[in-house]
Design a protein around this motif. Structure first.
Motif, PDB file in Angstrom:
ATOM      1  N   VAL A  99       0.755  -1.128  -0.087  1.00  7.00           N
ATOM      2  CA  VAL A  99      -0.005  -0.046   0.010  1.00  7.00           C
ATOM      3  C   VAL A  99       0.912   1.044   0.103  1.00  7.00           C
ATOM      4  O   VAL A  99       0.553   2.195  -0.887  1.00  7.00           O
ATOM      5  CB  VAL A  99      -0.907  -0.107   1.243  1.00  7.00           C
ATOM      6  N   LEU A 100       1.897   1.300   0.835  1.00  2.66           N
ATOM      7  CA  LEU A 100       2.844   2.298   1.039  1.00  2.66           C
ATOM      8  C   LEU A 100       3.583   2.584  -0.392  1.00  2.66           C
ATOM      9  O   LEU A 100       3.919   3.752  -0.782  1.00  2.66           O
ATOM     10  CB  LEU A 100       3.622   2.620   2.064  1.00  2.66           C
ATOM     11  N   LYS A 101       4.299   1.527  -0.762  1.00  2.00           N
ATOM     12  CA  LYS A 101       5.143   1.540  -1.846  1.00  2.00           C
ATOM     13  C   LYS A 101       4.190   1.972  -3.263  1.00  2.00           C
ATOM     14  O   LYS A 101       4.836   2.525  -4.348  1.00  2.00           O
ATOM     15  CB  LYS A 101       5.586   0.189  -2.343  1.00  2.00           C
ATOM     16  N   GLU A 102       3.032   1.803  -3.373  1.00  4.49           N
ATOM     17  CA  GLU A 102       2.295   2.410  -4.461  1.00  4.49           C
ATOM     18  C   GLU A 102       2.334   4.073  -4.330  1.00  4.49           C
ATOM     19  O   GLU A 102       2.227   4.519  -5.649  1.00  4.49           O
ATOM     20  CB  GLU A 102       0.718   1.963  -4.329  1.00  4.49           C
ATOM     21  N   ILE A 103       2.563   4.673  -3.176  1.00  7.07           N
ATOM     22  CA  ILE A 103       2.595   6.082  -3.145  1.00  7.07           C
ATOM     23  C   ILE A 103       4.109   6.379  -3.392  1.00  7.07           C
ATOM     24  O   ILE A 103       4.174   7.259  -4.247  1.00  7.07           O
ATOM     25  CB  ILE A 103       2.227   6.499  -1.832  1.00  7.07           C
ATOM     26  N   LYS A 156      16.298  11.064   3.953  1.00  8.49           N
ATOM     27  CA  LYS A 156      15.275  10.240   3.256  1.00  8.49           C
ATOM     28  C   LYS A 156      15.380   8.690   4.050  1.00  8.49           C
ATOM     29  O   LYS A 156      16.316   8.337   4.456  1.00  8.49           O
ATOM     30  CB  LYS A 156      15.813   9.990   1.974  1.00  8.49           C
ATOM     31  N   ILE A 157      14.000   8.302   4.056  1.00  3.81           N
ATOM     32  CA  ILE A 157      13.828   6.990   4.801  1.00  3.81           C
ATOM     33  C   ILE A 157      13.129   5.927   3.737  1.00  3.81           C
ATOM     34  O   ILE A 157      12.234   6.623   3.026  1.00  3.81           O
ATOM     35  CB  ILE A 157      13.209   6.906   6.127  1.00  3.81           C
ATOM     36  N   SER A 158      13.093   4.900   3.909  1.00  4.43           N
ATOM     37  CA  SER A 158      12.112   3.823   3.023  1.00  4.43           C
ATOM     38  C   SER A 158      10.927   3.720   3.555  1.00  4.43           C
ATOM     39  O   SER A 158      10.635   4.249   4.767  1.00  4.43           O
ATOM     40  CB  SER A 158      13.216   2.482   2.927  1.00  4.43           C
ATOM     41  N   ALA A 159      10.196   3.064   2.604  1.00  2.45           N
ATOM     42  CA  ALA A 159       8.640   2.969   2.897  1.00  2.45           C
ATOM     43  C   ALA A 159       8.596   2.058   4.218  1.00  2.45           C
ATOM     44  O   ALA A 159       7.825   2.175   5.082  1.00  2.45           O
ATOM     45  CB  ALA A 159       8.028   2.482   1.864  1.00  2.45           C
ATOM     46  N   SER A 160       9.403   1.072   4.216  1.00  3.81           N
ATOM     47  CA  SER A 160       9.589   0.019   5.496  1.00  3.81           C
ATOM     48  C   SER A 160       9.961   0.802   6.728  1.00  3.81           C
ATOM     49  O   SER A 160       9.219   0.761   7.691  1.00  3.81           O
ATOM     50  CB  SER A 160      10.575  -1.050   5.304  1.00  3.81           C
ATOM     51  N   GLN A 161      10.754   1.527   6.618  1.00  3.76           N
ATOM     52  CA  GLN A 161      11.166   2.424   7.860  1.00  3.76           C
ATOM     53  C   GLN A 161      10.261   3.329   8.063  1.00  3.76           C
ATOM     54  O   GLN A 161       9.973   3.616   9.666  1.00  3.76           O
ATOM     55  CB  GLN A 161      12.504   3.287   7.627  1.00  3.76           C
ATOM     56  N   PRO A 174       8.438  -5.177  11.300  1.00  8.00           N
ATOM     57  CA  PRO A 174       8.544  -6.044  10.183  1.00  8.00           C
ATOM     58  C   PRO A 174       7.484  -6.767   9.874  1.00  8.00           C
ATOM     59  O   PRO A 174       7.268  -7.165   8.525  1.00  8.00           O
ATOM     60  CB  PRO A 174       9.920  -6.447  10.327  1.00  8.00           C
ATOM     61  N   GLU A 175       7.229  -7.734  10.698  1.00  9.61           N
ATOM     62  CA  GLU A 175       6.111  -8.690  10.482  1.00  9.61           C
ATOM     63  C   GLU A 175       4.929  -8.347  10.133  1.00  9.61           C
ATOM     64  O   GLU A 175       4.179  -8.868   9.198  1.00  9.61           O
ATOM     65  CB  GLU A 175       5.967  -9.648  11.927  1.00  9.61           C
ATOM     66  N   MET A 176       4.385  -7.119  10.690  1.00 16.25           N
ATOM     67  CA  MET A 176       3.229  -6.541  10.442  1.00 16.25           C
ATOM     68  C   MET A 176       2.981  -6.004   8.970  1.00 16.25           C
ATOM     69  O   MET A 176       2.094  -5.721   8.303  1.00 16.25           O
ATOM     70  CB  MET A 176       2.872  -5.586  11.304  1.00 16.25           C
ATOM     71  N   GLN A 177       4.316  -5.546   8.423  1.00 19.95           N
ATOM     72  CA  GLN A 177       4.234  -4.970   7.202  1.00 19.95           C
ATOM     73  C   GLN A 177       3.901  -5.936   6.100  1.00 19.95           C
ATOM     74  O   GLN A 177       3.553  -5.316   4.981  1.00 19.95           O
ATOM     75  CB  GLN A 177       5.722  -4.370   6.902  1.00 19.95           C
ATOM     76  N   TYR A 178       4.078  -7.155   6.447  1.00 19.48           N
ATOM     77  CA  TYR A 178       3.817  -8.193   5.383  1.00 19.48           C
ATOM     78  C   TYR A 178       2.339  -8.722   5.504  1.00 19.48           C
ATOM     79  O   TYR A 178       1.942  -9.837   5.078  1.00 19.48           O
ATOM     80  CB  TYR A 178       4.912  -9.355   5.311  1.00 19.48           C
TER      81      TYR A 178
END
Length: 623
Positions: A402-406, A417-422, A431-435
């Motif tokens: 969902v976040l990477k689509e943005i 800068k930080i990644s979508a995961s961060q 990290p577990e909830m992100q997937y």
């Protein structure tokens, strides 16, 4: 003895443990709230207590004869019924009692026997006890208070807020011994929340509720249960007392951890110096070292919700509304509204449900056309719109997707800068909830994800429509911290009075019929002004209705002051006697003569309490 006892209650879904070994009791008159982060099973706990869900272990015990009323977050009504049909079909304790009483009267008429006479007398006592004689009038009164006049209206035609009010109406009509409330303020307008708050705080009602409304917690509750890291903490006091005690506990815990860390370093040096061959004494010290080590590592990291995203530059022209008119049939939302927004404004939007607040927000963002007038938007304006509708993504998507689509990378306020995961980790998504699939998220977790998608677009004009629904107190606090530092324009529609007070310094008050009052001040300042105006209006009306009546300006005598103090004591004693009599009438072994005598005295007590309370109010007004 407790009305409700929860003993070592646990709930898990496979490998995920919601809560474990919870134990607490609820006594008559307790007004208790459960505070915990989202995903810890607050709503599940209420469902287990009502029997709508089952626990993994433990038990729930009610005192015999206790009636429980439950308000869920989402009302489940037969939408084909009218409001009147729904009320008539509600099998409340009082409605069942009335049916039994009518049957007993019919039996007594047909067969005047001692058995039938005794049954009728017992039911008559219960009718007195539960004030069942005017049950119909009470129903009409409460429905009117919750703004239901057309009882032939279909339930399916009601809005979300109306259904919540209807559910509350049915709950309060029944006057259960214990009320279990799951987010009772959601979907209610501020006026209704204030009425409910006053009603629950004044009545001798026993409550267990889940709510994020901090003014509600402050003004209603006398017990706070806090669930943190699997442990339950009981605070006997309101929300302010809870905050004070939690801060003291966390400070003490941090001190203990620091001491354990220092001691562990010393013991670690000894462990490294000691020879491999261990004496009994050294083995004991080694075991002690392991305990210290465990203590030193017990301080769990607290995840902070960081929202320091970079804001787009704001130009000179922001947003201008000129003579805006908008109606839906007979409903006029705006009638010639004009306003020019200035840089950094923080505006709260107030008004009863159905007056057009959400329509107003949709007009600002261009989602809703106007009937006439002009909406001029500055070229540099980037909207961030957090609507009531929530996140609109496919349920089979994972959170990270969902976040990477943005964006894959997000620029923060300091230029880093930080990644979508961060970024997700900053939002308390491990990290577990992100997937995890979106369909598996709780309501609060979905709202948190939605908030992140809005803020990632670097808005400079932020619109929040009921942002506090389903968010836990930790998320709310961190959201407030971010919004306090937000430099762009901010517009908030919220029933959360604490949230509005903290973040807005200017109000648009929707009065209905297209009228919008522009008030410079926060929510509490507006309500103080409104109460003053209402009081002044009542005073004028009183003078108009009684033009020749002279207002008594005399001083209160010593005798009246003494009477005022004595009345408080007398009323308290009468209330105690009334409670004692009501309990005695529940005794199945009571003789008929005693039932009649106690019923007569109970009736006298009710009249006496009313009479003395009325006199107390007269003196209270004078004093």
């Amino acid at each position: 003895m407790n009305l409700l006892s929860v003993e070592k209650l646990s709930k898990d879904y496979g490998a995920r443990i919601l809560f474990e070994d919870l134990s607490f009791g609820l006594s008559k008159g307790d007004k208790m709230a459960l505070i915990a982060n989202n995903g810890t099973g607050k709503s599940s706990l209420l469902k287990i207590i009502t029997g709508k869900d089952v626990s993994s272990s433990g038990e729930v015990v009610f005192r015999k004869g206790v009636e429980v009323g439950y308000l869920s977050q989402d009302s489940d009504f037969d939408e084909n019924l009218s409001i009147q049909q729904l009320v008539d079909s509600a099998q409340s304790r009082v409605s069942k009692l009335i049916v039994e009483y009518e049957k007993a009267v019919a039996r007594q008429t047909e067969d005047f026997s001692k058995v039938n006479q005794r049954q009728l007398e017992e039911l008559t006592v219960l009718m007195d006890q539960y004030s069942a004689w005017d049950y119909k009038r009470r129903i009409e009164q409460i429905l009117s208070k919750f703004k239901f006049s057309d009882l032939n209206q279909k339930v399916g035609d009601l809005s979300g807020g109306q259904k919540k009010r209807l559910a509350l109406s049915l709950l309060l009509i029944d006057e259960a011994d214990i009320l279990l409330l799951d987010e009772p303020t959601n979907h209610l307008d501020v006026e209704m929340i204030e009425w409910l708050e006053k009603y629950l705080s004044q009545q001798k009602i026993t409550l267990l509720m889940v709510t994020h409304d901090r003014y509600f917690l402050e003004n209603v509750c006398n017990h706070i249960l806090e669930l943190e890291n699997g442990q339950l903490y009981h605070h006997k006091g309101n929300y302010s007392f809870f905050l004070q005690k939690r801060e003291e506990r966390e400070t003490n815990f941090d001190v203990e951890i620091q001491k354990a860390n220092k001691l562990m370093k010393k013991e670690l040096e000894w462990v490294r110096r000691s020879p491999k061959a261990r004496t009994t004494k050294s083995k004991s010290r080694l075991q002690s070292f392991e305990r210290i080590k465990e203590k030193a590592k017990s301080g769990k990291k607290k995840t902070n919700l960081k929202l320091e995203v970079k804001m787009s530059r704001v130009g000179g022209k922001i947003l201008e509304l000129k003579n805006i008119r908008k109606s839906f049939g007979d409903l006029c939302v705006l009638d010639g509204f004009s306003y020019t927004f200035k840089k950094g404004e923080r505006i709260g939007v107030l008004g009863n449900n159905g007056v057009g607040k959400s329509t107003f927000l949709n007009i600002l963002t261009g989602k809703e056309p106007v009937d006439s007038g002009k909406v001029n938007v500055g070229e540099t304006i980037v909207y961030g719109y957090f609507s009531q509708g929530g996140i609109k993504v496919k349920e089979d998507k994972r959170v990270i997707e969902v976040l990477k689509e943005i964006a894959d990378v997000i620029v923060l306020a300091n230029g880093s800068k930080i990644s979508a995961s961060q970024m997700l980790e900053h939002f308390m998504f491990t990290p577990e909830m992100q997937y995890t699939y979106v369909s598996k998220l709780s309501g609060g977790e979905k709202r948190r994800l939605y908030l992140l998608t809005v803020l990632m677009k670097n808005p400079n004009f932020l619109i929040l429509d009921e942002p506090t629904n389903d968010l836990d107190l930790l998320t709310l606090t961190k959201l407030e911290e971010f919004l306090m530092d937000f430099k762009g324009c901010l517009i908030i529609v919220s029933h959360d009075r604490y949230f509005m007070d903290k973040l807005s310094d200017h109000m648009f008050v929707f009065k209905g019929k297209g009228l919008v009052k522009d008030f410079y001040g926060n929510y509490s300042e507006y309500r103080d002004l409104q109460r003053g105006e209402d009081k002044q209006l009542r005073s004028v009306e009183k003078k108009q209705n009684s033009p020749n009546e002279q207002i008594d300006k005399r001083k209160v005598s010593y005798k009246e002051k003494y009477e005022y103090g004595e009345l408080e004591k007398e009323i308290e004693q009468l209330e105690k006697e009334k409670d004692h009599l009501e309990k005695s009438l529940l005794n199945p072994n009571l003789e008929v003569d005693e039932i009649v005598e106690n019923s007569k005295r109970l009736s006298e007590l009710v009249s006496l309490i009313d009479e003395k309370s009325f006199r107390w109010m007269e003196l209270d007004e004078l004093i």
